[in-house]
Design a protein around this motif. Structure first.
Motif, mmCIF file in Angstrom:
data_model
loop_
_atom_site.group_PDB
_atom_site.id
_atom_site.type_symbol
_atom_site.label_atom_id
_atom_site.label_comp_id
_atom_site.label_asym_id
_atom_site.label_seq_id
_atom_site.Cartn_x
_atom_site.Cartn_y
_atom_site.Cartn_z
ATOM 1 N N LYS A 97 0.815 -1.224 0.000
ATOM 2 C CA LYS A 97 0.000 0.000 0.000
ATOM 3 C C LYS A 97 0.849 1.275 0.000
ATOM 4 O O LYS A 97 0.385 2.351 0.366
ATOM 5 C CB LYS A 97 -0.960 0.020 1.197
ATOM 6 C CG LYS A 97 -1.986 -1.097 1.163
ATOM 7 C CD LYS A 97 -3.215 -0.748 1.993
ATOM 8 C CE LYS A 97 -4.401 -1.626 1.680
ATOM 9 N NZ LYS A 97 -4.233 -3.033 2.097
ATOM 10 N N LEU A 98 2.114 1.160 -0.380
ATOM 11 C CA LEU A 98 2.980 2.342 -0.420
ATOM 12 C C LEU A 98 2.751 3.150 -1.686
ATOM 13 O O LEU A 98 2.959 4.364 -1.704
ATOM 14 C CB LEU A 98 4.453 1.906 -0.379
ATOM 15 C CG LEU A 98 5.019 1.523 0.980
ATOM 16 C CD1 LEU A 98 6.427 0.971 0.813
ATOM 17 C CD2 LEU A 98 5.031 2.719 1.909
ATOM 18 N N PHE A 99 2.314 2.471 -2.752
ATOM 19 C CA PHE A 99 2.260 3.146 -4.048
ATOM 20 C C PHE A 99 0.835 3.186 -4.603
ATOM 21 O O PHE A 99 -0.001 2.369 -4.249
ATOM 22 C CB PHE A 99 3.157 2.415 -5.059
ATOM 23 C CG PHE A 99 4.564 2.223 -4.576
ATOM 24 C CD1 PHE A 99 5.423 3.306 -4.455
ATOM 25 C CD2 PHE A 99 5.018 0.966 -4.224
ATOM 26 C CE1 PHE A 99 6.713 3.128 -4.005
ATOM 27 C CE2 PHE A 99 6.315 0.782 -3.764
ATOM 28 C CZ PHE A 99 7.161 1.866 -3.658
ATOM 29 N N SER A 100 0.601 4.151 -5.487
ATOM 30 C CA SER A 100 -0.671 4.193 -6.204
ATOM 31 C C SER A 100 -0.583 3.238 -7.391
ATOM 32 O O SER A 100 0.443 2.600 -7.616
ATOM 33 C CB SER A 100 -0.952 5.607 -6.691
ATOM 34 O OG SER A 100 -0.068 5.916 -7.741
ATOM 35 N N THR A 102 -0.306 3.923 -10.459
ATOM 36 C CA THR A 102 0.769 4.352 -11.358
ATOM 37 C C THR A 102 2.120 3.827 -10.883
ATOM 38 O O THR A 102 2.912 3.320 -11.673
ATOM 39 C CB THR A 102 0.800 5.890 -11.455
ATOM 40 O OG1 THR A 102 -0.514 6.351 -11.719
ATOM 41 C CG2 THR A 102 1.729 6.348 -12.550
ATOM 42 N N GLY A 103 2.379 3.935 -9.581
ATOM 43 C CA GLY A 103 3.644 3.443 -9.034
ATOM 44 C C GLY A 103 3.787 1.953 -9.226
ATOM 45 O O GLY A 103 4.862 1.450 -9.603
ATOM 46 N N VAL A 106 4.670 1.250 -12.803
ATOM 47 C CA VAL A 106 6.070 1.550 -13.101
ATOM 48 C C VAL A 106 6.962 0.402 -12.619
ATOM 49 O O VAL A 106 7.824 -0.091 -13.353
ATOM 50 C CB VAL A 106 6.509 2.876 -12.450
ATOM 51 C CG1 VAL A 106 8.023 3.041 -12.519
ATOM 52 C CG2 VAL A 106 5.826 4.048 -13.122
ATOM 53 N N LEU A 107 6.718 -0.053 -11.380
ATOM 54 C CA LEU A 107 7.513 -1.172 -10.862
ATOM 55 C C LEU A 107 7.327 -2.411 -11.733
ATOM 56 O O LEU A 107 8.286 -3.130 -12.029
ATOM 57 C CB LEU A 107 7.113 -1.476 -9.417
ATOM 58 C CG LEU A 107 7.674 -0.515 -8.379
ATOM 59 C CD1 LEU A 107 7.036 -0.760 -7.029
ATOM 60 C CD2 LEU A 107 9.187 -0.671 -8.265
ATOM 61 N N MET B 1 -0.998 10.109 -8.636
ATOM 62 C CA MET B 1 0.284 9.596 -8.129
ATOM 63 C C MET B 1 0.519 10.051 -6.690
ATOM 64 O O MET B 1 0.221 11.181 -6.340
ATOM 65 C CB MET B 1 1.433 10.104 -9.013
ATOM 66 C CG MET B 1 1.630 9.289 -10.260
ATOM 67 S SD MET B 1 3.347 9.315 -10.793
ATOM 68 C CE MET B 1 3.340 10.764 -11.820
ATOM 69 N N LYS B 2 1.040 9.156 -5.905
ATOM 70 C CA LYS B 2 1.381 9.519 -4.528
ATOM 71 C C LYS B 2 2.823 10.036 -4.478
ATOM 72 O O LYS B 2 3.587 9.907 -5.415
ATOM 73 C CB LYS B 2 1.318 8.265 -3.654
ATOM 74 C CG LYS B 2 -0.081 7.792 -3.303
ATOM 75 C CD LYS B 2 0.067 6.771 -2.169
ATOM 76 C CE LYS B 2 -1.122 5.852 -2.075
ATOM 77 N NZ LYS B 2 -0.878 4.739 -1.150
ATOM 78 N N ASN B 4 5.144 8.751 -2.684
ATOM 79 C CA ASN B 4 6.014 7.566 -2.757
ATOM 80 C C ASN B 4 6.342 7.175 -4.198
ATOM 81 O O ASN B 4 7.455 6.758 -4.500
ATOM 82 C CB ASN B 4 5.337 6.375 -2.077
ATOM 83 C CG ASN B 4 5.443 6.465 -0.577
ATOM 84 O OD1 ASN B 4 6.337 7.117 -0.055
ATOM 85 N ND2 ASN B 4 4.521 5.827 0.111
ATOM 86 N N ASP B 5 5.326 7.304 -5.064
ATOM 87 C CA ASP B 5 5.537 6.979 -6.471
ATOM 88 C C ASP B 5 6.650 7.839 -7.047
ATOM 89 O O ASP B 5 7.552 7.354 -7.729
ATOM 90 C CB ASP B 5 4.264 7.235 -7.294
ATOM 91 C CG ASP B 5 3.141 6.322 -6.886
ATOM 92 O OD1 ASP B 5 3.428 5.284 -6.263
ATOM 93 O OD2 ASP B 5 1.984 6.653 -7.189
ATOM 94 N N MET B 8 10.047 6.873 -5.730
ATOM 95 C CA MET B 8 10.499 5.602 -6.321
ATOM 96 C C MET B 8 10.951 5.808 -7.764
ATOM 97 O O MET B 8 12.012 5.325 -8.171
ATOM 98 C CB MET B 8 9.343 4.590 -6.217
ATOM 99 C CG MET B 8 9.618 3.211 -6.747
ATOM 100 S SD MET B 8 9.051 2.997 -8.417
ATOM 101 C CE MET B 8 7.292 3.193 -8.210
#
Lengths: 168, 124
Positions: A97-100, A102-103, A106-107, B1-2, B4-5, B8
């Motif tokens: 739950k650290l990223f949305s 979009t994140g 990307v990962l 986007m957060k 954190n995103d 990262m």
């Protein structure tokens, strides 16, 4: 069950078409492995609206199908390596739950490229392929953001609809 | 986007850019008497200095082949039996560490230094 099968079939077809469209778009910058990752959009929407297991099944079926239809065995092997590592990372990233979305996308994109290179390096028994990694990381970030943003919109619009169907 | 995103993404981009610079600089500074080393499935097939123009037909199993051309100090693959032609579309290579890869034929062409060049470099 019938409803579930039909729904999964539709998602597989969608991912399959996206893979096909992607194979028609030549990205020719002199470095192999750069991908837009259109099919990953379907995987992300499945992961967020339905769950982990259908997302895994979906991407496995999609990779095997596209491998036999548009590619060859070598291509399928590194797609599998990339696809599975990418999905694993996305599932974990979502759990934290650290990223949305979009994140997470990307990962997923970045680890797809890493997985592909690992498999390709094993296939040719040559680690010099990691030379391509920096460029692939940047392309992964760029396309991962785009696909993730579209995916986020889709998840927002579709999740209510899918839950109303009461299939899963 | 957060937030954190963004953090990262920033970290990944910085790592990639630093790695890109290091790899390129390393290649530029350490390329001396460069050779194109051809391997098939991990076993060495041959090494060819980039200083001499030549054409090599790399023959692999199942009648597969890649036509390697060394010209004006760089190496490229002109023709290949594989379906995807990724190696043919690749730009010519001339720096240490750069590779041309043909996965279907398991052929890798890598640029390596000819001599132990770093001995000379460190005594200069």
């Amino acid at each position: 069950m019938a409803k579930k099968t039909a729904y999964m079939g539709m998602l597989v077809a969608l991912a399959f078409i996206f893979s096909y469209i992607e194979s028609l778009i030549p990205i020719n910058v002199g470095i192999p492995g750069i991908k837009i990752g259109l099919a990953n959009m379907v995987t992300i929407v499945t992961l967020y609206t339905i769950g982990v297991v259908p997302a895994v099944v979906l991407s496995l079926v999609r990779i095997v199908l596209t491998g036999f239809t548009f590619g060859n065995l070598a291509m399928m092997m590194y797609s599998l390596g990339g696809g599975m590592l990418s999905l694993l990372v996305m599932v974990i990233a979502r759990k934290t739950k650290l990223f949305s979305i979009t994140g997470v996308s990307v990962l997923g994109a970045v680890f797809h490229n890493i997985g592909q290179i690992i498999v390709a390096a094993i296939v040719v028994e040559n680690s010099s392929l990691f030379y391509y990694l920096p460029v692939l990381l940047v392309s992964g970030v760029v396309f991962g953001v785009v696909i993730g943003m579209v995916g986020a919109v889709l998840v927002k619009r579709l999740s209510g609809f899918i839950q109303k169907q009461d299939i899963f | 986007m957060k937030k954190n995103d963004v953090i990262m993404i920033g970290i990944i981009v910085v790592i990639a850019l630093v790695a890109l610079c290091l790899v390129n600089l390393y290649g530029k500074w350490n390329t001396k008497d460069a050779q194109a080393v051809v391997t098939i499935d991990g076993t060495e097939y041959g090494r060819y200095p980039l200083s001499e123009d030549r054409t090599v037909k790399i023959e692999s199993e199942n009648n597969g082949y890649n036509l390697l051309i060394i010209e004006k100090g760089d190496a490229r693959i002109e023709e290949a039996s594989c379906p995807d032609k990724i190696c043919v579309r690749h730009k010519p290579i001339d720096k240490t560490g750069e590779t041309l890869v043909c996965l279907p034929n398991k052929v890798v062409v890598e640029i390596e230094n000819g001599e132990e060049a770093d001995v000379d470099a460190s005594t200069n």
